[in-house]
Write a protein that holds these residues in place. Structure first.
Motif, PDB file in Angstrom:
ATOM      1  N   LEU A 155       7.160  26.872  35.548  1.00 33.16           N
ATOM      2  CA  LEU A 155       7.411  26.757  36.981  1.00 33.16           C
ATOM      3  C   LEU A 155       7.420  28.126  37.649  1.00 33.16           C
ATOM      4  N   ARG A 156       7.987  29.104  36.948  1.00 32.86           N
ATOM      5  CA  ARG A 156       8.060  30.460  37.508  1.00 32.86           C
ATOM      6  C   ARG A 156       6.666  31.055  37.681  1.00 32.86           C
ATOM      7  N   ARG A 157       5.781  30.721  36.756  1.00 32.40           N
ATOM      8  CA  ARG A 157       4.433  31.293  36.788  1.00 32.40           C
ATOM      9  C   ARG A 157       3.497  30.567  37.755  1.00 32.40           C
ATOM     10  N   GLU A 158       3.904  29.373  38.190  1.00 29.88           N
ATOM     11  CA  GLU A 158       3.034  28.625  39.111  1.00 29.88           C
ATOM     12  C   GLU A 158       3.267  29.101  40.542  1.00 29.88           C
ATOM     13  N   PRO A 159       2.266  29.690  41.168  1.00 30.01           N
ATOM     14  CA  PRO A 159       2.456  30.213  42.525  1.00 30.01           C
ATOM     15  C   PRO A 159       2.534  29.093  43.559  1.00 30.01           C
ATOM     16  N   TYR A 160       3.230  29.377  44.654  1.00 35.17           N
ATOM     17  CA  TYR A 160       3.269  28.419  45.761  1.00 35.17           C
ATOM     18  C   TYR A 160       1.879  28.373  46.389  1.00 35.17           C
ATOM     19  N   ASP A 161       1.378  27.156  46.575  1.00 36.67           N
ATOM     20  CA  ASP A 161       0.024  26.980  47.103  1.00 36.67           C
ATOM     21  C   ASP A 161       0.088  26.136  48.375  1.00 36.67           C
ATOM     22  N   CYS A 162      -0.207  26.739  49.520  1.00 38.76           N
ATOM     23  CA  CYS A 162      -0.120  26.006  50.793  1.00 38.76           C
ATOM     24  C   CYS A 162      -1.218  24.952  50.918  1.00 38.76           C
ATOM     25  N   GLU A 163      -2.201  24.954  49.997  1.00 38.15           N
ATOM     26  CA  GLU A 163      -3.236  23.922  49.989  1.00 38.15           C
ATOM     27  C   GLU A 163      -2.794  22.716  49.154  1.00 38.15           C
ATOM     28  N   ASN A 164      -1.677  22.883  48.428  1.00 39.47           N
ATOM     29  CA  ASN A 164      -1.168  21.812  47.573  1.00 39.47           C
ATOM     30  C   ASN A 164      -0.188  20.957  48.379  1.00 39.47           C
ATOM     31  N   GLY A 177      16.789  31.589  56.238  1.00 41.67           N
ATOM     32  CA  GLY A 177      16.819  32.760  55.377  1.00 41.67           C
ATOM     33  C   GLY A 177      15.528  33.209  54.752  1.00 41.67           C
ATOM     34  N   PHE A 178      14.386  32.755  55.288  1.00 42.08           N
ATOM     35  CA  PHE A 178      13.116  33.326  54.832  1.00 42.08           C
ATOM     36  C   PHE A 178      12.840  34.573  55.667  1.00 42.08           C
ATOM     37  N   GLN A 179      11.952  35.440  55.166  1.00 42.66           N
ATOM     38  CA  GLN A 179      11.774  36.743  55.800  1.00 42.66           C
ATOM     39  C   GLN A 179      10.806  36.741  56.981  1.00 42.66           C
ATOM     40  N   ASP A 219       7.451  34.580  50.319  1.00 39.08           N
ATOM     41  CA  ASP A 219       8.742  34.879  49.695  1.00 39.08           C
ATOM     42  C   ASP A 219       8.870  34.299  48.295  1.00 39.08           C
ATOM     43  N   PHE A 220       8.000  33.343  47.941  1.00 39.39           N
ATOM     44  CA  PHE A 220       8.091  32.703  46.628  1.00 39.39           C
ATOM     45  C   PHE A 220       7.337  33.466  45.540  1.00 39.39           C
ATOM     46  N   ARG A 221       6.720  34.582  45.902  1.00 39.81           N
ATOM     47  CA  ARG A 221       5.859  35.288  44.935  1.00 39.81           C
ATOM     48  C   ARG A 221       6.567  35.637  43.627  1.00 39.81           C
ATOM     49  N   GLY A 222       7.775  36.166  43.712  1.00 36.42           N
ATOM     50  CA  GLY A 222       8.473  36.623  42.510  1.00 36.42           C
ATOM     51  C   GLY A 222       8.839  35.522  41.526  1.00 36.42           C
ATOM     52  N   ILE A 249      16.326  32.632  46.025  1.00 36.76           N
ATOM     53  CA  ILE A 249      15.227  33.064  45.131  1.00 36.76           C
ATOM     54  C   ILE A 249      15.727  34.165  44.199  1.00 36.76           C
ATOM     55  N   ASN A 250      16.579  35.040  44.729  1.00 39.88           N
ATOM     56  CA  ASN A 250      17.137  36.126  43.914  1.00 39.88           C
ATOM     57  C   ASN A 250      18.083  35.593  42.846  1.00 39.88           C
ATOM     58  N   ILE A 251      18.902  34.607  43.198  1.00 42.06           N
ATOM     59  CA  ILE A 251      19.816  34.006  42.217  1.00 42.06           C
ATOM     60  C   ILE A 251      19.035  33.158  41.211  1.00 42.06           C
ATOM     61  N   THR A 252      17.890  32.627  41.622  1.00 47.93           N
ATOM     62  CA  THR A 252      16.987  31.960  40.673  1.00 47.93           C
ATOM     63  C   THR A 252      16.545  32.958  39.609  1.00 47.93           C
ATOM     64  N   ASP A 253      16.222  34.171  40.042  1.00 48.33           N
ATOM     65  CA  ASP A 253      15.831  35.240  39.112  1.00 48.33           C
ATOM     66  C   ASP A 253      16.970  35.552  38.151  1.00 48.33           C
ATOM     67  N   LEU A 254      18.195  35.577  38.667  1.00 49.19           N
ATOM     68  CA  LEU A 254      19.359  35.859  37.831  1.00 49.19           C
ATOM     69  C   LEU A 254      19.552  34.745  36.795  1.00 49.19           C
ATOM     70  N   ALA A 255      19.465  33.490  37.244  1.00 48.46           N
ATOM     71  CA  ALA A 255      19.611  32.350  36.332  1.00 48.46           C
ATOM     72  C   ALA A 255      18.504  32.359  35.274  1.00 48.46           C
ATOM     73  N   TYR A 256      17.298  32.700  35.712  1.00 49.31           N
ATOM     74  CA  TYR A 256      16.149  32.789  34.792  1.00 49.31           C
ATOM     75  C   TYR A 256      16.389  33.852  33.723  1.00 49.31           C
ATOM     76  N   SER A 257      16.889  35.008  34.123  1.00 49.45           N
ATOM     77  CA  SER A 257      17.125  36.090  33.155  1.00 49.45           C
ATOM     78  C   SER A 257      18.234  35.709  32.173  1.00 49.45           C
ATOM     79  N   LEU A 258      19.255  34.984  32.643  1.00 48.73           N
ATOM     80  CA  LEU A 258      20.310  34.505  31.743  1.00 48.73           C
ATOM     81  C   LEU A 258      19.734  33.527  30.725  1.00 48.73           C
TER      82      LEU A 258
END
Length: 307
Positions: A102-111, A143-145, A152-155, A213-222
């Protein structure tokens, strides 16, 4: 060490796996020791057990008991205990693979499926405010930039969206409260009218979606570091699943929000410092083998082991 194990087996009449099961309660205490025993065994059968397919777990346990000359009729509970622990071990490994995908699948606005999930996130968090368009400044309100959340979903890829939507749908009251709090003036001496003229990123804390998204990264690293084994082996009676991971994310979001308020940072520039302190706090908690980062859902909903 092999000589010591031989002597202990002769004295107790039990192999190492039996001693672990009899001397440790179910959960992380038992499963972590079984995992270590299997990985560092001289037997190829035991070493490879941690990598078997879930459907082969029962057969693998039968083979291990035969190898160790343990009679399943006189030790029925042992087979059940070993099977439960091995399901947790292989389940955790499979969860890492699923989360990584899931982390490696990029967000696709055509999907269409991706777009529907994103719009559902907006509707869940802002039910009274229809979007003016798919590309809109309104996204900043949750809270999107920028005007288009896809950047914002790139990471974290789709994993970030999956977690945010799960939080919004399954722990809606908390998600709405955290979002509301994040948009409040940090200092009460600013009037609401003055406040609304200012940018959202000057709020109490942070941009809700970006932090998610940042806390997702934290959970992923754990998860990938193995630190989350303690928690998941204590809360998942058998195989940890994506839902367990998402429930953990919900817990981390709520706890980070509390931690942020307690830390009382001057502004968003202190985010990394606060996040690192929070990460260390969670890692310290997870060093306790009895620890379960029990989310605030009802235990009956989660099927949690209440430790």
């Amino acid at each position: 060490l092999p000589t010591f194990k031989f002597v202990v087996r002769k004295v107790t009449g039990r192999c190492e796996l039996q001693r672990i099961c009899y001397n440790n309660k179910p959960g992380a205490r038992r499963t972590l020791k079984i995992e270590s025993s299997l990985k560092f065994s001289k037997s190829e059968l035991l070493q490879s057990a941690v990598n078997v397919h879930p459907d082969l777990v029962e057969k693998t346990i039968d083979s291990i008991m035969a190898l160790k000359k343990i009679n399943p009729d006189t030790n029925p509970q042992l087979g059940i205990s070993l099977q439960a622990s091995l399901l947790q071990i292989v389940g955790y490994r499979n969860l890492v693979v699923e989360v990584e995908k899931l982390r490696r699948e990029p967000y696709d606005c055509e999907n269409l499926e991706h777009e529907e999930m994103l719009l559902k996130l907006w509707k869940t968090l802002r039910p009274e405010s229809p979007l003016s368009g798919r590309i809109s400044k309104q996204w900043c309100e949750i809270g999107f930039q920028g005007n288009d959340p896809k950047t914002d979903f790139r990471g974290m890829g789709l994993l970030g969206l999956y977690n945010l939507l799960y939080f919004a749908e399954h722990d809606k009251a908390t998600a709405l409260q955290v979002l509301h709090d994040s948009l409040q003036p940090k200092h009460s001496n600013i009037s609401k009218i003055e406040w609304e003229k200012k940018k959202f990123d000057k709020a109490i804390g942070y941009s809700f979606a970006i932090v998610g998204i940042n806390i997702t990264d934290l959970a992923y690293s754990l998860l990938v570091s193995g630190a989350l084994k303690t928690h998941l082996y204590n809360v998942a009676p058998e195989m940890p699943s994506l839902v367990h991971f998402q429930q953990t994310f919900c817990y981390l979001m709520q706890e980070f929000h509390r931690f942020w308020i307690e830390e009382d940072p001057c502004d968003i520039m202190e985010f990394n410092r606060v996040r690192n302190r929070f990460h260390k706090k969670v890692l310290k908690q997870l060093k306790n083998p009895d620890m379960a980062l029990c989310p605030h859902f009802a235990a009956s909903d989660l099927h949690l082991v209440n430790l």
